[in-house]
Design a protein around this motif. Structure first.
Motif, PDB file in Angstrom:
ATOM      1  N   GLY A  49       6.940  14.578  -3.650  1.00  0.00           N
ATOM      2  CA  GLY A  49       7.673  15.328  -4.659  1.00  0.00           C
ATOM      3  C   GLY A  49       9.103  14.874  -4.797  1.00  0.00           C
ATOM      4  N   LEU A  50       9.973  15.847  -4.976  1.00  0.00           N
ATOM      5  CA  LEU A  50      11.383  15.535  -5.161  1.00  0.00           C
ATOM      6  C   LEU A  50      11.992  14.872  -3.933  1.00  0.00           C
ATOM      7  N   VAL A  51      11.476  15.209  -2.745  1.00  0.00           N
ATOM      8  CA  VAL A  51      11.990  14.559  -1.533  1.00  0.00           C
ATOM      9  C   VAL A  51      11.630  13.080  -1.539  1.00  0.00           C
ATOM     10  N   GLY A  52      10.432  12.751  -2.039  1.00  0.00           N
ATOM     11  CA  GLY A  52      10.030  11.351  -2.106  1.00  0.00           C
ATOM     12  C   GLY A  52      10.893  10.543  -3.054  1.00  0.00           C
ATOM     13  N   ILE A  53      11.501  11.214  -4.044  1.00  0.00           N
ATOM     14  CA  ILE A  53      12.392  10.505  -4.967  1.00  0.00           C
ATOM     15  C   ILE A  53      13.593   9.923  -4.220  1.00  0.00           C
ATOM     16  N   ARG A  54      14.007  10.587  -3.161  1.00  0.00           N
ATOM     17  CA  ARG A  54      15.174  10.114  -2.405  1.00  0.00           C
ATOM     18  C   ARG A  54      14.965   8.694  -1.894  1.00  0.00           C
ATOM     19  N   GLU A  55      13.749   8.388  -1.466  1.00  0.00           N
ATOM     20  CA  GLU A  55      13.447   7.042  -0.969  1.00  0.00           C
ATOM     21  C   GLU A  55      13.590   6.010  -2.081  1.00  0.00           C
ATOM     22  N   ARG A  56      13.113   6.350  -3.275  1.00  0.00           N
ATOM     23  CA  ARG A  56      13.230   5.417  -4.394  1.00  0.00           C
ATOM     24  C   ARG A  56      14.683   5.141  -4.728  1.00  0.00           C
ATOM     25  N   VAL A  57      15.473   6.217  -4.817  1.00  0.00           N
ATOM     26  CA  VAL A  57      16.872   6.061  -5.205  1.00  0.00           C
ATOM     27  C   VAL A  57      17.633   5.273  -4.141  1.00  0.00           C
ATOM     28  N   ALA A  58      17.401   5.595  -2.867  1.00  0.00           N
ATOM     29  CA  ALA A  58      18.097   4.898  -1.782  1.00  0.00           C
ATOM     30  C   ALA A  58      17.738   3.422  -1.740  1.00  0.00           C
ATOM     31  N   LEU A  59      16.516   3.080  -2.139  1.00  0.00           N
ATOM     32  CA  LEU A  59      16.073   1.691  -2.120  1.00  0.00           C
ATOM     33  C   LEU A  59      16.941   0.808  -2.996  1.00  0.00           C
ATOM     34  N   ARG A  68       0.818  -1.202   0.000  1.00  0.00           N
ATOM     35  CA  ARG A  68       0.000   0.000   0.000  1.00  0.00           C
ATOM     36  C   ARG A  68       0.854   1.255   0.000  1.00  0.00           C
ATOM     37  N   SER A  69       1.979   1.222   0.693  1.00  0.00           N
ATOM     38  CA  SER A  69       2.903   2.349   0.649  1.00  0.00           C
ATOM     39  C   SER A  69       3.453   2.543  -0.756  1.00  0.00           C
ATOM     40  N   ARG A  70       3.754   1.437  -1.409  1.00  0.00           N
ATOM     41  CA  ARG A  70       4.244   1.506  -2.781  1.00  0.00           C
ATOM     42  C   ARG A  70       3.177   2.081  -3.713  1.00  0.00           C
ATOM     43  N   ILE A  71       1.940   1.636  -3.531  1.00  0.00           N
ATOM     44  CA  ILE A  71       0.843   2.143  -4.349  1.00  0.00           C
ATOM     45  C   ILE A  71       0.650   3.633  -4.103  1.00  0.00           C
ATOM     46  N   ALA A  72       0.753   4.059  -2.841  1.00  0.00           N
ATOM     47  CA  ALA A  72       0.604   5.480  -2.526  1.00  0.00           C
ATOM     48  C   ALA A  72       1.676   6.316  -3.229  1.00  0.00           C
ATOM     49  N   ARG A  73       2.917   5.822  -3.255  1.00  0.00           N
ATOM     50  CA  ARG A  73       3.978   6.555  -3.957  1.00  0.00           C
ATOM     51  C   ARG A  73       3.679   6.651  -5.447  1.00  0.00           C
ATOM     52  N   GLU A  74       3.230   5.531  -6.037  1.00  0.00           N
ATOM     53  CA  GLU A  74       2.930   5.543  -7.460  1.00  0.00           C
ATOM     54  C   GLU A  74       1.782   6.505  -7.767  1.00  0.00           C
ATOM     55  N   LEU A  75       0.739   6.468  -6.935  1.00  0.00           N
ATOM     56  CA  LEU A  75      -0.391   7.358  -7.158  1.00  0.00           C
ATOM     57  C   LEU A  75       0.016   8.821  -7.044  1.00  0.00           C
ATOM     58  N   HIS A  76       0.861   9.122  -6.067  1.00  0.00           N
ATOM     59  CA  HIS A  76       1.323  10.505  -5.915  1.00  0.00           C
ATOM     60  C   HIS A  76       2.052  10.971  -7.161  1.00  0.00           C
ATOM     61  N   ASP A  77       2.959  10.139  -7.662  1.00  0.00           N
ATOM     62  CA  ASP A  77       3.731  10.534  -8.838  1.00  0.00           C
ATOM     63  C   ASP A  77       2.831  10.727 -10.053  1.00  0.00           C
ATOM     64  N   VAL A  78       1.892   9.808 -10.239  1.00  0.00           N
ATOM     65  CA  VAL A  78       1.003   9.886 -11.409  1.00  0.00           C
ATOM     66  C   VAL A  78       0.115  11.120 -11.321  1.00  0.00           C
ATOM     67  N   VAL A  79      -0.534  11.305 -10.158  1.00  0.00           N
ATOM     68  CA  VAL A  79      -1.463  12.425 -10.017  1.00  0.00           C
ATOM     69  C   VAL A  79      -0.729  13.757 -10.107  1.00  0.00           C
TER      70      VAL A  79
END
Length: 311
Positions: free
Chosen positions: A274-284, A103-114
């Motif tokens: 936003g851009l701060v949320g990208i940090r989590e993706r890259v660090a993963l 669900r956290s992953r889905i929330a990130r995807e939805l945020h980016d898309v919207v």
């Protein structure tokens, strides 16, 4: 009478051995052997031969061993039941954690898309409003672009949210990747942000997670430029395929985060979005992320992803 007493003693010894601890069971065995030995010594000397004493002692030990075996088996079964219960609880906890992660992953995807598609539609709607009276044809094109962007957003959101309608833990898919960057760049051009794409090096197959993270980084970087960089700004997307590394960079030639830009690093951006949320993706995926204004003007979002085993 003696046989009844002997049988009663064996039943008692068996019960103690099968229901009590080792110390009590050994004490009962020692007491039974001692009682028999005292009775044999105190009784008639020729009442029984030595072979009968040995047989009786073996029977006592066998009865005691049968009782202990039953107790150990019972304890083993209880341990198996307890272990099964612990495994079931651990499995339930893992399932809950997996669902929360999904669900956290889905929330990130939805945020980016919207965030991306709504930003594009907002810019296109503003452009249509400005030229509606002076150039209806141009306004009609902008409205068509808004409709197309809205359909893309709905399709992508439907793919993402669809995973919530199944009990099984399905993958989010199909998801965009580096191969879809040309269409993303073209969409940004239609929205009014002149954007170019550069691909350097020999493209190689990418892990699915890195592929999606790279696409989302470019999407978020271009959305950021579209929102904050202002009129007349150009953006450049560069994808470098280096040995063992994927380098993704989004640059614009705006005012570089100066007053009025609204892009002063992470301070002006909500944490986790936003851009701060990208940090989590890259660090993963073990990547290195840099976000901020450029010395000569402009703004940069860049990430370097390590690729293992040639991927």
């Amino acid at each position: 009478m003696e046989s009844v007493s002997a049988l009663s003693g064996m039943v008692l010894l068996y019960s103690v051995a099968s229901h009590r601890g080792l110390a009590v069971a050994l004490g009962a065995l020692l007491l039974a052997v001692t009682t028999y030995a005292v009775g044999a010594v105190a009784g008639p000397v020729m009442a029984s031969g030595p072979n009968e004493h040995v047989v009786f002692a073996v029977v006592l030990v066998a009865v005691w061993g049968a009782g202990r075996s039953l107790r150990l088996r019972r304890a083993y079964l209880e341990e198996l039941k307890d272990r099964a219960a612990r495994l079931e609880r651990a499995h339930a906890a893992d399932t809950r954690a997996a669902r929360a992660e999904e669900r956290s992953r889905i929330a990130r995807e939805l945020h980016d898309v919207v965030a991306h598609h709504v930003s594009v539609m907002t810019v296109q709607a503003a452009a249509a409003r400005r030229v509606l009276a002076a150039d209806p044809d141009l306004a009609r094109e902008a409205l068509s672009a808004i409709e197309h962007t809205g359909r893309l957003a709905m399709t992508e959101m439907r793919n993402i949210v669809g995973v919530l309608r199944t009990d099984a833990r399905a993958e989010l898919g199909p998801q965009p990747g580096v191969r879809d960057l040309p269409s993303l760049v073209e969409q940004m051009r239609e929205a009014g942000l002149p954007t170019s794409l550069r691909v350097e090096g020999e493209p190689v197959p990418l892990p699915a997670g890195v592929d999606l993270a790279a696409y989302r980084l470019v999407q978020e970087g271009l959305t950021n430029s579209l929102r904050h960089a202002g009129a007349g700004v150009k953006a450049v997307v560069t994808v470098r395929h280096d040995p063992g590394e994927l380098d993704v960079e989004v640059r614009d030639d705006g005012n570089g985060g100066k007053s009025g830009d609204g892009r002063d690093g992470e301070v002006s951006l909500p944490s986790g979005h936003g851009l701060v949320g990208i940090r989590e993706r890259v660090a993963l995926y073990g990547g290195i992320l840099s976000i901020g204004p450029l010395p000569g003007g402009g703004f940069e979002v860049r990430a370097r992803f390590p690729l293992k085993d040639g991927l």
